[in-house]
Every structure is written in structure tokens, then in C-alpha cells.
Design a protein around this motif. Structure first.
Motif, PDB file in Angstrom:
ATOM      1  N   ARG A 202       0.828  -1.204   0.000  1.00 51.63           N
ATOM      2  CA  ARG A 202       0.000   0.000   0.000  1.00 51.63           C
ATOM      3  C   ARG A 202       0.862   1.255   0.000  1.00 51.63           C
ATOM      4  NH1 ARG A 202      -2.652  -1.840   4.580  1.00 51.63           N
ATOM      5  NH2 ARG A 202      -2.575   0.268   5.483  1.00 51.63           N
ATOM      6  N   ILE A 203       1.956   1.208   0.728  1.00 49.40           N
ATOM      7  CA  ILE A 203       2.866   2.356   0.768  1.00 49.40           C
ATOM      8  C   ILE A 203       3.459   2.615  -0.612  1.00 49.40           C
ATOM      9  CG2 ILE A 203       5.102   3.127   1.662  1.00 49.40           C
ATOM     10  CD1 ILE A 203       4.336   1.710   4.315  1.00 49.40           C
ATOM     11  N   ALA A 204       3.874   1.564  -1.285  1.00 46.17           N
ATOM     12  CA  ALA A 204       4.428   1.710  -2.633  1.00 46.17           C
ATOM     13  C   ALA A 204       3.369   2.225  -3.601  1.00 46.17           C
ATOM     14  CB  ALA A 204       4.989   0.376  -3.109  1.00 46.17           C
ATOM     15  N   GLN A 205       2.182   1.704  -3.509  1.00 46.69           N
ATOM     16  CA  GLN A 205       1.087   2.138  -4.398  1.00 46.69           C
ATOM     17  C   GLN A 205       0.731   3.596  -4.169  1.00 46.69           C
ATOM     18  OE1 GLN A 205      -1.724  -0.913  -3.269  1.00 46.69           O
ATOM     19  NE2 GLN A 205      -1.332  -2.131  -5.127  1.00 46.69           N
ATOM     20  N   ALA A 206       0.928   4.086  -2.940  1.00 46.09           N
ATOM     21  CA  ALA A 206       0.625   5.481  -2.632  1.00 46.09           C
ATOM     22  C   ALA A 206       1.693   6.441  -3.146  1.00 46.09           C
ATOM     23  CB  ALA A 206       0.447   5.658  -1.129  1.00 46.09           C
ATOM     24  N   GLY A 207       2.839   5.890  -3.587  1.00 44.47           N
ATOM     25  CA  GLY A 207       3.864   6.727  -4.211  1.00 44.47           C
ATOM     26  C   GLY A 207       5.052   7.073  -3.352  1.00 44.47           C
ATOM     27  N   ASP A 209       8.743   7.159  -1.824  1.00 51.61           N
ATOM     28  CA  ASP A 209      10.055   7.011  -2.460  1.00 51.61           C
ATOM     29  C   ASP A 209      10.859   5.882  -1.826  1.00 51.61           C
ATOM     30  OD1 ASP A 209       9.958   9.480  -4.194  1.00 51.61           O
ATOM     31  OD2 ASP A 209       9.728  10.406  -2.222  1.00 51.61           O
ATOM     32  N   ILE A 210      10.650   5.681  -0.512  1.00 50.05           N
ATOM     33  CA  ILE A 210      11.401   4.674   0.242  1.00 50.05           C
ATOM     34  C   ILE A 210      10.432   3.939   1.162  1.00 50.05           C
ATOM     35  CG2 ILE A 210      13.363   4.236   1.775  1.00 50.05           C
ATOM     36  CD1 ILE A 210      14.384   7.057   1.071  1.00 50.05           C
ATOM     37  N   ILE A 211      10.583   2.625   1.229  1.00 50.91           N
ATOM     38  CA  ILE A 211       9.830   1.829   2.186  1.00 50.91           C
ATOM     39  C   ILE A 211      10.800   1.321   3.241  1.00 50.91           C
ATOM     40  CG2 ILE A 211       8.370  -0.180   2.552  1.00 50.91           C
ATOM     41  CD1 ILE A 211       7.524  -0.031  -0.346  1.00 50.91           C
ATOM     42  N   LEU A 212      10.461   1.581   4.505  1.00 50.94           N
ATOM     43  CA  LEU A 212      11.281   1.119   5.623  1.00 50.94           C
ATOM     44  C   LEU A 212      10.655  -0.147   6.199  1.00 50.94           C
ATOM     45  CD1 LEU A 212      13.514   1.405   7.737  1.00 50.94           C
ATOM     46  CD2 LEU A 212      12.019   2.976   8.994  1.00 50.94           C
ATOM     47  N   ILE A 225       9.655  -7.953  -1.238  1.00 48.05           N
ATOM     48  CA  ILE A 225      10.288  -7.674  -2.534  1.00 48.05           C
ATOM     49  C   ILE A 225       9.581  -8.436  -3.653  1.00 48.05           C
ATOM     50  CG2 ILE A 225      12.428  -7.948  -3.851  1.00 48.05           C
ATOM     51  CD1 ILE A 225      13.923  -7.500  -1.181  1.00 48.05           C
ATOM     52  N   SER A 226       9.233  -9.680  -3.400  1.00 41.75           N
ATOM     53  CA  SER A 226       8.519 -10.481  -4.415  1.00 41.75           C
ATOM     54  C   SER A 226       7.164  -9.869  -4.728  1.00 41.75           C
ATOM     55  CB  SER A 226       8.343 -11.922  -3.919  1.00 41.75           C
ATOM     56  OG  SER A 226       9.590 -12.561  -3.779  1.00 41.75           O
ATOM     57  N   LEU A 227       6.440  -9.421  -3.694  1.00 42.80           N
ATOM     58  CA  LEU A 227       5.123  -8.822  -3.908  1.00 42.80           C
ATOM     59  C   LEU A 227       5.229  -7.526  -4.698  1.00 42.80           C
ATOM     60  CD1 LEU A 227       2.089  -9.009  -3.314  1.00 42.80           C
ATOM     61  CD2 LEU A 227       2.516  -7.741  -1.182  1.00 42.80           C
ATOM     62  N   LEU A 228       6.210  -6.700  -4.377  1.00 43.32           N
ATOM     63  CA  LEU A 228       6.402  -5.454  -5.115  1.00 43.32           C
ATOM     64  C   LEU A 228       6.764  -5.733  -6.571  1.00 43.32           C
ATOM     65  CD1 LEU A 228       8.414  -3.327  -2.510  1.00 43.32           C
ATOM     66  CD2 LEU A 228       5.991  -3.126  -3.082  1.00 43.32           C
ATOM     67  N   SER A 229       7.603  -6.729  -6.796  1.00 47.37           N
ATOM     68  CA  SER A 229       7.996  -7.095  -8.162  1.00 47.37           C
ATOM     69  C   SER A 229       6.798  -7.577  -8.958  1.00 47.37           C
ATOM     70  CB  SER A 229       9.082  -8.172  -8.128  1.00 47.37           C
ATOM     71  OG  SER A 229      10.259  -7.700  -7.489  1.00 47.37           O
ATOM     72  N   GLU A 230       5.960  -8.381  -8.339  1.00 48.44           N
ATOM     73  CA  GLU A 230       4.767  -8.894  -9.018  1.00 48.44           C
ATOM     74  C   GLU A 230       3.825  -7.771  -9.442  1.00 48.44           C
ATOM     75  OE1 GLU A 230       3.036 -11.554  -6.224  1.00 48.44           O
ATOM     76  OE2 GLU A 230       4.713 -12.992  -6.311  1.00 48.44           O
ATOM     77  N   ASN A 231       3.847  -6.680  -8.692  1.00 51.40           N
ATOM     78  CA  ASN A 231       2.967  -5.552  -8.988  1.00 51.40           C
ATOM     79  C   ASN A 231       3.678  -4.427  -9.752  1.00 51.40           C
ATOM     80  OD1 ASN A 231       0.125  -5.740  -7.407  1.00 51.40           O
ATOM     81  ND2 ASN A 231       1.711  -6.843  -6.262  1.00 51.40           N
ATOM     82  N   GLY A 232       4.887  -4.703 -10.246  1.00 47.80           N
ATOM     83  CA  GLY A 232       5.608  -3.716 -11.045  1.00 47.80           C
ATOM     84  C   GLY A 232       6.062  -2.498 -10.272  1.00 47.80           C
ATOM     85  N   LEU A 233       6.282  -2.657  -8.974  1.00 52.38           N
ATOM     86  CA  LEU A 233       6.604  -1.507  -8.135  1.00 52.38           C
ATOM     87  C   LEU A 233       8.019  -1.535  -7.561  1.00 52.38           C
ATOM     88  CD1 LEU A 233       3.226  -1.360  -6.166  1.00 52.38           C
ATOM     89  CD2 LEU A 233       4.031   0.310  -7.860  1.00 52.38           C
ATOM     90  N   ARG A 234       8.725  -2.653  -7.665  1.00 51.41           N
ATOM     91  CA  ARG A 234      10.033  -2.759  -7.006  1.00 51.41           C
ATOM     92  C   ARG A 234      11.003  -1.703  -7.480  1.00 51.41           C
ATOM     93  NH1 ARG A 234      13.640  -1.696  -4.823  1.00 51.41           N
ATOM     94  NH2 ARG A 234      15.415  -2.899  -4.034  1.00 51.41           N
ATOM     95  N   GLU A 235      11.038  -1.425  -8.757  1.00 55.84           N
ATOM     96  CA  GLU A 235      12.013  -0.471  -9.288  1.00 55.84           C
ATOM     97  C   GLU A 235      11.612   0.977  -9.040  1.00 55.84           C
ATOM     98  OE1 GLU A 235      14.845  -1.666 -10.267  1.00 55.84           O
ATOM     99  OE2 GLU A 235      13.991  -3.648  -9.886  1.00 55.84           O
ATOM    100  N   LYS A 236      10.445   1.188  -8.473  1.00 66.11           N
ATOM    101  CA  LYS A 236       9.966   2.554  -8.228  1.00 66.11           C
ATOM    102  C   LYS A 236      10.253   3.030  -6.809  1.00 66.11           C
ATOM    103  CE  LYS A 236       6.297   2.281 -11.706  1.00 66.11           C
ATOM    104  NZ  LYS A 236       4.844   2.431 -11.984  1.00 66.11           N
ATOM    105  N   ALA A 255      22.239 -10.001   1.471  1.00 71.27           N
ATOM    106  CA  ALA A 255      22.054 -10.933   0.357  1.00 71.27           C
ATOM    107  C   ALA A 255      20.741 -10.707  -0.384  1.00 71.27           C
ATOM    108  CB  ALA A 255      22.108 -12.372   0.873  1.00 71.27           C
ATOM    109  N   LEU A 256      19.857  -9.885   0.181  1.00 71.22           N
ATOM    110  CA  LEU A 256      18.566  -9.617  -0.442  1.00 71.22           C
ATOM    111  C   LEU A 256      18.669  -8.441  -1.415  1.00 71.22           C
ATOM    112  CD1 LEU A 256      16.442  -9.848   2.831  1.00 71.22           C
ATOM    113  CD2 LEU A 256      16.818 -11.662   1.136  1.00 71.22           C
ATOM    114  N   ASN A 257      17.663  -8.280  -2.255  1.00 74.14           N
ATOM    115  CA  ASN A 257      17.612  -7.185  -3.224  1.00 74.14           C
ATOM    116  C   ASN A 257      17.105  -5.921  -2.546  1.00 74.14           C
ATOM    117  OD1 ASN A 257      17.486  -5.602  -5.529  1.00 74.14           O
ATOM    118  ND2 ASN A 257      15.516  -6.466  -6.206  1.00 74.14           N
ATOM    119  N   ILE A 258      17.953  -5.369  -1.657  1.00 78.13           N
ATOM    120  CA  ILE A 258      17.595  -4.165  -0.924  1.00 78.13           C
ATOM    121  C   ILE A 258      18.611  -3.073  -1.204  1.00 78.13           C
ATOM    122  CG2 ILE A 258      16.382  -5.427   0.896  1.00 78.13           C
ATOM    123  CD1 ILE A 258      18.894  -5.126   2.634  1.00 78.13           C
TER     124      ILE A 258
END
Length: 283
Positions: A202-207, A209-212, A225-236, A255-258
């Protein structure tokens, strides 16, 4: 802020005045006025930080200060950091303050370099970050030391960026808070803390810049990260993790994509680096 902050000279002078509100009575009573030199040396391997402040403060009090070193360099036990020449009373007056500055800042820089090197070996795109968990009055010094060590400074103050945390979320809905913050200004980054995987979405969908992601396990972070990627939001968005991360657990997060790992331990549990000041009597 990408450049190293300038610690005001007035602040450095305050450190000296705190240590000698009515002068250095020992030196004034037992030592005759005389010119001498002194060397400050490292007593252990370290990343040097605080040299700039030591030279500025020494010169303000009338000492000549010379050094072949610079902040950010590795130094070994026995290496001479700076040579001071001037009135013996002045050197003795400044001794503990100079050593305290070098010790604290180099301790922070050394630990930051160690943590960043560990992270970079696993995830070159990820940086550790300092936090606002500093002693009052020491924030600029601590943040600068962390930056010298290679850490991201994060926020210097509450005025730098929007960071919507748990106590904000008690009083408002987090995605609505993100939208209000984004509408407030285009010139401040907006970061919001997520307690759950769905909240992160929801935080990513609201726009934001950074999710803590605070106090999440590596497995939970991976799910976000997987959920954000599935929704096209990880790179945003940038992903920052925090909360009780130690040297022992750092690798499992790196080791994670952070993008960022914030570490309060850089400044709230400081182990001073060890230096000595030795006076040499003029012949």
C-alpha cells in the motif's frame, strides 16, 4: 547531503570550555611557560576520522599543527597522526578534547567501514546508513564520522525528509499519510515504515520514495520484494531495512535485493579508537 558536514568551530570550542571552565589548574600551577612539541599517534589499526577538527581546533588556540595523514585513511598502531608545536600549557589544555574527538570519530568510521565492506562484498548496490540515535550535541560529529567510513548519513534532522513511522501511523492511515506528504512538496523524499507485507504494498502504491521494513526477518523482507515485483513496483521505490540488525545478521540482509540497511549501533554504541598524545620537551 553528499558532502561532509562542517562542524562549527564554536561547537569545537565548547568542547574545550566544557573541560576547563576555570582553566587547567594542574598545568598552570606546576608547569612554567615554555614551547614544546607533541605527537598524537594511533594505538591500534583504524580508519582515521576527526583529523580536520583536531587541526582546526589546535590552530584556533595558537598551536602549529602538521600532518601527513587525511581523514578516511587506514592507519596502523604506532603511526603518527599529527604533530603539534606551541605553548605547553595550550597543548595540555587541549589534550583530552583532541583525543576524544579523534577516538570517537575514528571509532565510528572504523566500524562503518567494516560494516560497509561486508555488505559491499555481498551486494555492491546496498549501503549501510547511520541513524539519529546519537548523543545530543554530537550528531554532526557522529554523522560525519559515519560518512568518512562509507555510510549513508540518512537524515541529519527531522527537517530533512518525511519519514512516517509507527507513532505517526497510530494517528493516521499510512497510505493517506504518504499521499499527503507527496502533495506537500516535490523537493522532499517521502519514506514510510511498514509493519506488514500488505502495508508495504500500500505504501508503494501510494507513491512513497522509500519503504522502511522495520524488524522484519530476511524471509519477510524477501516476501515484500517479491510482492512489489509482481505488482511492477520494485524499481519505483528504495527498500531500507532496520531494527536490531547486528554484525552477525548483517550478511543475511545484504544478500537480499535491498538498497539500504540502517544501523543504529554505528552511533548509539560507540567503541572509541585508541590514540595517545606524547609531549617532547624542547632542548
Amino acid at each position: 547531503m553528499n558532502t561532509l558536514p562542517d562542524i562549527p568551530l564554536t561547537r569545537l570550542i565548547e568542547y574545550v570550555e566544557e573541560d576547563c571552565p576555570f582553566g587547567d589548574i594542574t598545568s598552570e600551577v606546576v608547569i612554567d611557560p615554555q614551547i614544546c612539541s607533541a605527537v598524537i599517534s594511533a594505538r591500534e589499526s583504524l580508519v582515521l576520522a576527526g583529523l580536520t577538527e583536531v587541526i582546526r581546533l589546535s590552530e584556533w588556540y595558537g598551536l602549529a599543527a602538521s600532518s601527513a595523514c587525511s581523514d578516511g585513511l587506514y592507519r596502523q598502531a604506532g603511526d603518527v597522526i599529527v604533530t603539534l608545536t606551541g605553548q605547553a600549557h595550550t597543548i595540555l589544555l587541549l589534550e583530552r578534547t583532541l583525543l576524544n574527538i579523534l577516538g570517537r570519530m575514528s571509532g565510528i568510521a572504523t566500524r562503518a567501514r567494516k560494516m560497509q565492506d561486508l555488505v559491499s562484498a555481498i551486494n555492491p548496490g546496498c549501503r549501510i546508513a547511520a541513524t539519529r540515535k546519537t548523543a545530543p550535541g554530537l550528531r554532526l560529529m557522529d554523522k560525519k564520522a559515519a560518512m568518512i567510513g562509507g555510510a549513508d548519513p540518512h537524515r541529519f534532522s527531522l527537517s530533512d525528509a518525511v519519514l512516517i513511522k509507527d507513532n505517526h501511523r497510530v494517528l493516521t492511515v499510512v497510505d493517506e499519510a504518504v499521499r499527503r506528504a507527496k502533495a506537500f512538496s516535490a523537493y522532499h523524499r517521502v519514506e514510510a515504515e511498514a509493519d506488514t507485507i500488505d502495508e508495504a504494498l500500500r505504501i508503494a502504491q501510494a507513491g512513497a520514495d522509500i519503504i522502511l521494513l522495520d524488524n522484519m526477518t530476511p524471509e519477510q523482507v524477501s516476501q515484500v520484494i517479491s510482492l512489489l515485483s509482481e505488482n511492477g513496483l520494485r524499481e519505483k521505490v528504495l527498500i531500507e531495512v532496520s531494527g536490531g540488525i547486528t554484525e552477525d545478521t548483517l550478511a543475511s540482509y545484504a544478500a537480499l535485493n535491498i538498497d539500504r540497511i540502517s544501523l543504529g549501533m554505528l552511533t548509539h554504541t560507540v567503541i572509541n579508537a585508541d590514540f595517545s598524545l606524547d609531549i617532547m620537551k624542547e632542548s
